[in-house]
Design an enzyme around this catalytic site. Structure first.
Site, PDB file in Angstrom:
ATOM      1  N   GLU A  27     -15.718 -29.245 -55.584  1.00 42.15           N
ATOM      2  CA  GLU A  27     -15.651 -27.873 -56.098  1.00 42.15           C
ATOM      3  C   GLU A  27     -16.656 -27.730 -57.234  1.00 42.15           C
ATOM      4  O   GLU A  27     -16.919 -28.692 -57.965  1.00 42.15           O
ATOM      5  CB  GLU A  27     -14.225 -27.598 -56.615  1.00 42.15           C
ATOM      6  CG  GLU A  27     -14.068 -26.213 -57.223  1.00 42.15           C
ATOM      7  CD  GLU A  27     -12.617 -25.808 -57.498  1.00 42.15           C
ATOM      8  OE1 GLU A  27     -11.709 -26.631 -57.260  1.00 42.15           O
ATOM      9  OE2 GLU A  27     -12.406 -24.671 -57.950  1.00 42.15           O
ATOM     10  N   ASN A  72     -10.298 -22.994 -56.718  1.00 46.32           N
ATOM     11  CA  ASN A  72     -10.028 -21.766 -57.461  1.00 46.32           C
ATOM     12  C   ASN A  72     -11.292 -20.974 -57.784  1.00 46.32           C
ATOM     13  O   ASN A  72     -11.256 -19.748 -57.849  1.00 46.32           O
ATOM     14  CB  ASN A  72      -9.281 -22.098 -58.758  1.00 46.32           C
ATOM     15  CG  ASN A  72      -7.903 -22.691 -58.483  1.00 46.32           C
ATOM     16  OD1 ASN A  72      -7.351 -22.522 -57.404  1.00 46.32           O
ATOM     17  ND2 ASN A  72      -7.352 -23.386 -59.466  1.00 46.32           N
ATOM     18  N   GLU A 173      -5.950 -20.754 -51.501  1.00 45.48           N
ATOM     19  CA  GLU A 173      -4.684 -20.574 -52.230  1.00 45.48           C
ATOM     20  C   GLU A 173      -4.426 -19.114 -52.623  1.00 45.48           C
ATOM     21  O   GLU A 173      -4.150 -18.817 -53.786  1.00 45.48           O
ATOM     22  CB  GLU A 173      -4.651 -21.475 -53.476  1.00 45.48           C
ATOM     23  CG  GLU A 173      -4.681 -22.946 -53.123  1.00 45.48           C
ATOM     24  CD  GLU A 173      -4.434 -23.883 -54.305  1.00 45.48           C
ATOM     25  OE1 GLU A 173      -4.427 -23.430 -55.459  1.00 45.48           O
ATOM     26  OE2 GLU A 173      -4.257 -25.093 -54.053  1.00 45.48           O
ATOM     27  N   GLU A 292      -6.302 -30.061 -49.408  1.00 46.28           N
ATOM     28  CA  GLU A 292      -6.267 -30.514 -50.811  1.00 46.28           C
ATOM     29  C   GLU A 292      -5.053 -31.398 -50.996  1.00 46.28           C
ATOM     30  O   GLU A 292      -3.915 -30.950 -50.777  1.00 46.28           O
ATOM     31  CB  GLU A 292      -6.192 -29.343 -51.797  1.00 46.28           C
ATOM     32  CG  GLU A 292      -7.518 -28.660 -52.022  1.00 46.28           C
ATOM     33  CD  GLU A 292      -7.488 -27.669 -53.181  1.00 46.28           C
ATOM     34  OE1 GLU A 292      -6.835 -27.954 -54.203  1.00 46.28           O
ATOM     35  OE2 GLU A 292      -8.121 -26.607 -53.032  1.00 46.28           O
TER      36      GLU A 292
HETATM   37  O1  AHR Z   1      -8.521 -29.255 -56.902  1.00 40.56           O
HETATM   38  C1  AHR Z   1      -8.194 -28.566 -58.074  1.00 40.56           C
HETATM   39  C2  AHR Z   1      -7.599 -27.179 -57.800  1.00 40.56           C
HETATM   40  O2  AHR Z   1      -6.347 -27.324 -57.207  1.00 40.56           O
HETATM   41  C3  AHR Z   1      -8.359 -26.325 -56.823  1.00 40.56           C
HETATM   42  O3  AHR Z   1      -9.372 -25.613 -57.433  1.00 40.56           O
HETATM   43  C4  AHR Z   1      -7.294 -25.382 -56.328  1.00 40.56           C
HETATM   44  O4  AHR Z   1      -7.526 -24.948 -55.005  1.00 40.56           O
HETATM   45  C5  AHR Z   1      -6.016 -26.160 -56.481  1.00 40.56           C
HETATM   46  O5  AHR Z   1      -5.063 -25.432 -57.164  1.00 40.56           O
END
Ligand code: AHR
Length: 502
Positions: A27, A72, A173, A292
């Site tokens: 990310e 996120n 999410e 994830e």
């Molecule tokens: O991996 C860290 C965060 O965890 C990501 O940005 C999100 O998708 C999840 O809440």
């Protein structure tokens, strides 16, 4: 010492192991990209600024697919900011993690990086602040050969050939209040279906992942899955699952049993998918993308004190210990036991941010404890996942009852004639002697018995020392058609067997 029996049967196949269950995730946050995979000026940086030492560690992990760019951050990301001339790319306030995004790294750089680590890409589109238009344009930019506005932009940016990205996530999410543009299940379901439709009009060969709950603890779980899949079932190929684990109360026995909860989560999502399948009289079976998962809690306190609007600060930098490595092993065993439905999974994340690999800025890159079980599964968990019949002693913990002392998963690769037994003894005090009944594998011999163990469950690795690293002197021996394996207390074991030529 406790005793257990496990029966193996060559023809009892749960499912073919899709190599993509050993995927990972990068990310745009913390030091995952900037100072992680990309650090121009570092002595190990190649011409494009990618760290060769990091690439070499990722190659050891054999990562088949990497999810990108979020997470996120995705929910307020403009992908157009990260392509074209670097001088003209805007610096933005990145709202999810409250940092500055310089956009010096973007889609094309990531595609180049993925090639260097031999990974496919799981690209995600922003369904928070944006929608159908931005998503279909990104598919056009990445996958359309030429002769249209966005495909020609890509060519102008130096990428004559399309990237041909096959797997696409419809948002991230979207049930979470922390998400920019959070949606209700109805809102998300409609938007995801219409966005997916447009994306598939641009490239019918792509696969889509419909966004599931952010975790089994969400108040809207599992209604979220039922409502959203009602809209996306026929269009999407996978539904996503996310789950993070931690041991904040320092109850290690309970922590090491938490794969029981994971198993329950996977079974529930599978049931909801099958309910929608029945409701729609559909012929299609929805597969799962566990895109994830990891341990995440060590860094929570440090992250609260970070100053806002920095560039690539050290966020979510968990330092993993011995018990975390055991739990990661247990999670991988759980995925293998669901090989019929879980076809993709991503360890979140890959470098620096809750990651198996850590970099020192300007210095070395090194392996955290969780590197090892992840690497073992990815290298040796191939072929078919076999259904075992186990008679295993059980115990109770604070949150779980009937927890098996040891968990096992077995893979059999017909092509290479290799059999791998993954075994976790999660018990804090007791060793377990397991008799594997090998009637179908009489002509196989153990070629390696790898063990990861250390009596100090809180021991971590550092830049200078691999305190937690595997050894190769696991105890096992054959007795007639049975393989007896000693699983030391709190140990991760990989027993590799190969057929001997007669
Ligand atoms: O991996 C860290 C965060 O965890 C990501 O940005 C999100 O998708 C999840 O809440």
């Amino acid at each position: 010492m406790k005793k257990a029996n496990v029966l193996l049967d060559k023809s009892a196949i749960i499912g073919k192991v899709d190599q993509r269950i050993y995927g990972s995730f990068i990310e745009h946050m913390g030091r995952a990209v900037y100072g992680g995979i990309y650090e121009p000026g570092h002595p190990e940086a190649d011409q494009q600024g990618f760290r060769k030492d990091v690439i070499s560690l990722i190659n050891q992990l054999n990562v088949p697919i990497i999810r990108y760019p979020g997470g996120n951050m995705l929910s307020a990301y403009n992908w157009e900011d990260g392509v074209g001339s670097k001088d003209e790319r805007p610096r933005r306030l990145e709202l999810a993690w409250q940092v500055i995004e310089t956009n010096q790294f973007g889609t094309n750089e990531f595609m180049d990086f993925a090639k260097k680590v031999n990974s496919e890409v799981m690209m995600a589109v922003n369904l928070g602040t944006r929608g159908i238009d931005a998503a279909r344009n990104l598919v056009e930019y990445c996958n359309h050969p030429s002769g249209s506005y966005w495909s020609d932009q890509r060519r102008e940016h130096g990428y004559e050939e399309p990237h041909k990205i096959k797997t696409w996530c419809l948002g991230n999410e979207m049930d979470g209040s922390w998400q920019m543009g959070q949606k209700t299940a109805e809102e998300y379901g409609r938007l995801a279906a219409e966005t997916g439709k447009a994306m598939k009009q641009v490239d019918p060969d792509i696969e889509l992942v419909s966004c599931g709950s952010s975790g089994s603890g969400m108040p809207t779980f599992p209604e979220w899955e039922a409502t959203t899949l009602n809209h996306t079932y026929e269009l999407a190929d996978y539904v996503s699952l996310h789950q993070y684990f931690g041991n904040p109360d320092n109850d290690s026995q309970n922590y090491l049993a938490s794969t029981m909860e994971l198993d329950h989560f996977i079974n529930t999502v599978t049931s909801v998918c099958d309910y929608i399948k029945a409701k729609k009289r559909s012929k299609k079976t929805m597969m799962l993308s566990f895109d994830e998962w990891n341990v995440w809690y060590h860094s929570h306190e440090d992250d609260k004190n970070l100053e806002k609007w920095q560039i690539a600060p050290p966020q979510l930098e968990d330092r993993y210990n011995m018990e975390d490595a055991l739990l990661v092993g247990g999670i991988l065993i759980t995925f293998l036991k669901h090989a019929d439905r879980i076809k993709m999974a991503c360890l979140a994340q890959l470098v620096n941010v809750i990651a198996p690999i850590v970099t020192e800025s300007g210095g070395d890159a090194w392996k955290q404890t969780i590197f090892y079980p992840y690497m073992h599964a990815s290298l040796y968990g191939k072929g078919s996942s076999l259904q075992t019949i186990a008679s295993m002693p059980k115990f109770d913990t604070k949150d779980f009852t009937d927890v098996p002392y040891a968990d096992t998963a077995v893979t059999y690769d017909e092509e290479s004639e290799e059999l791998t037994i993954f075994a976790l003894n999660r018990h804090l005090q007791e060793d377990v002697l397991v008799q594997f009944s090998m009637k179908d594998f009489k002509s196989f011999k153990v070629i390696e018995h790898i063990v990861l163990e250390n009596p100090d469950l809180k021991l971590t690795n550092t830049a200078l020392k691999q305190n937690v690293a595997p050894h190769h002197s696991g105890e096992n021996h054959w007795e007639n058609d049975e393989l007896q394996v000693k699983l030391n207390k709190t140990s991760w074991n990989v027993i590799r067997l190969k057929k001997q030529s007669s």
